[in-house]
Scaffold this active site. Sequence first.
Site, mmCIF file in Angstrom:
data_model
loop_
_atom_site.group_PDB
_atom_site.id
_atom_site.type_symbol
_atom_site.label_atom_id
_atom_site.label_comp_id
_atom_site.label_asym_id
_atom_site.label_seq_id
_atom_site.Cartn_x
_atom_site.Cartn_y
_atom_site.Cartn_z
ATOM 1 N N ASP A 35 -1.519 9.162 -18.120
ATOM 2 C CA ASP A 35 -1.798 9.346 -16.697
ATOM 3 C C ASP A 35 -2.856 8.327 -16.309
ATOM 4 O OD1 ASP A 35 -2.562 10.095 -14.171
ATOM 5 O OD2 ASP A 35 -3.195 12.123 -14.712
ATOM 6 N N ILE A 36 -2.449 7.281 -15.598
ATOM 7 C CA ILE A 36 -3.391 6.193 -15.315
ATOM 8 C C ILE A 36 -4.504 6.626 -14.366
ATOM 9 C CG2 ILE A 36 -1.673 4.406 -15.756
ATOM 10 C CD1 ILE A 36 -1.524 3.964 -12.694
ATOM 11 N N ALA A 59 3.398 3.199 -10.106
ATOM 12 C CA ALA A 59 2.997 3.116 -8.699
ATOM 13 C C ALA A 59 3.594 4.278 -7.916
ATOM 14 C CB ALA A 59 3.461 1.796 -8.079
ATOM 15 N N TYR A 126 0.675 3.246 2.677
ATOM 16 C CA TYR A 126 1.125 2.709 1.390
ATOM 17 C C TYR A 126 0.647 1.266 1.221
ATOM 18 C CZ TYR A 126 4.298 0.243 -1.753
ATOM 19 O OH TYR A 126 4.805 -0.577 -2.739
ATOM 20 N N LYS A 130 -1.911 -0.665 -1.563
ATOM 21 C CA LYS A 130 -1.553 -1.821 -2.392
ATOM 22 C C LYS A 130 -2.549 -2.970 -2.205
ATOM 23 C CE LYS A 130 1.335 -1.844 -4.847
ATOM 24 N NZ LYS A 130 1.372 -1.337 -6.247
ATOM 25 N N TRP A 151 11.679 -5.820 -1.792
ATOM 26 C CA TRP A 151 13.069 -5.387 -1.601
ATOM 27 C C TRP A 151 13.791 -5.295 -2.947
ATOM 28 C CZ3 TRP A 151 15.797 -7.365 3.435
ATOM 29 C CH2 TRP A 151 14.951 -7.186 4.540
#
Length: 297
Positions: A35-36, A59, A126, A130, A151
């Site tokens: 679990d990061i 992610a 989101y 990032k 994509w």
Amino acid sequence: MKIVLVGKNGLLGRECLLVLNRAHDLVALGSRELDITDAVQVEEAVRRYQPEVLINCAAYTRVDAAEQERELAYRVNVVGPRNLAASLARHGGTLLHISTDSVFDGERPVPEPYGEDDAVGPLSYYSQTKVASETVVKQELSHYIIVRTAWVYGLHGPNFLKTMLRLALSNPKPRIKVVNDQFGSLTWSYRVAEQLARIIEAGGQGIYHATAEGYATWFEVADYFLRRMGIEIQINPCTTAEYQTPAKRPKNSILENRRLKDQGLNLMRPWKTDLDEFIARYREVLLQEAMITAARS
């Protein structure tokens, strides 16, 4: 090379597992093994495996859901990379972190692409996570690789192409509307994995863009894909304004693989070339999966 891959069960992680196992000493971990977001677990894993390179494919990628699930998105996309980077800073090693086209605001006129050094401007929560993930990696480490892609599709896990195929095979047939004013480069996860291996093996550092060459709209992608799959169904183009989503998305997601090309590392191919190869390999598998999924819905 000793490599640790986290997020092994995701769309890109599974391709990295396939590609990197060929020539490297690879340890692949899923969320059950690591679990990061837990700094203690991360420290124990880095101390145990002592990777030369740690690839973070873990992610939170549910763009629309992130508008509501903000705490979870932040923990996975920001706290996790910070834990990985901080531990590698203590023990040595390079972090290769995956980022996204949506760090940019998309206001640049099409077809002008975004380069690695262009200013970011996230539109959704989101996207904000990032951008923050890139920042914490750069703050914690002097040796890092950040790869922005876009994509992404592949054989494993949900993606746009699978959604289009499921809708096209549903009974009764729905009226499919697809956005025709957002532009980007459809990118095969397998090709990205090969590109990551090339960057690592060349000792790359810094930020890279890695997307397929050329660009299209989501509508153009869907139309080309379904025709190549042999599916006859009418799909209708629409505007972003006609297809409202909780998260705002950039209209121009075209990235230029400038640093890969400058360094002679670019493996990315035209999006239609890769999509044709993908279909040639996996058409029957994709159809079978989509029919089962459509029957259940």
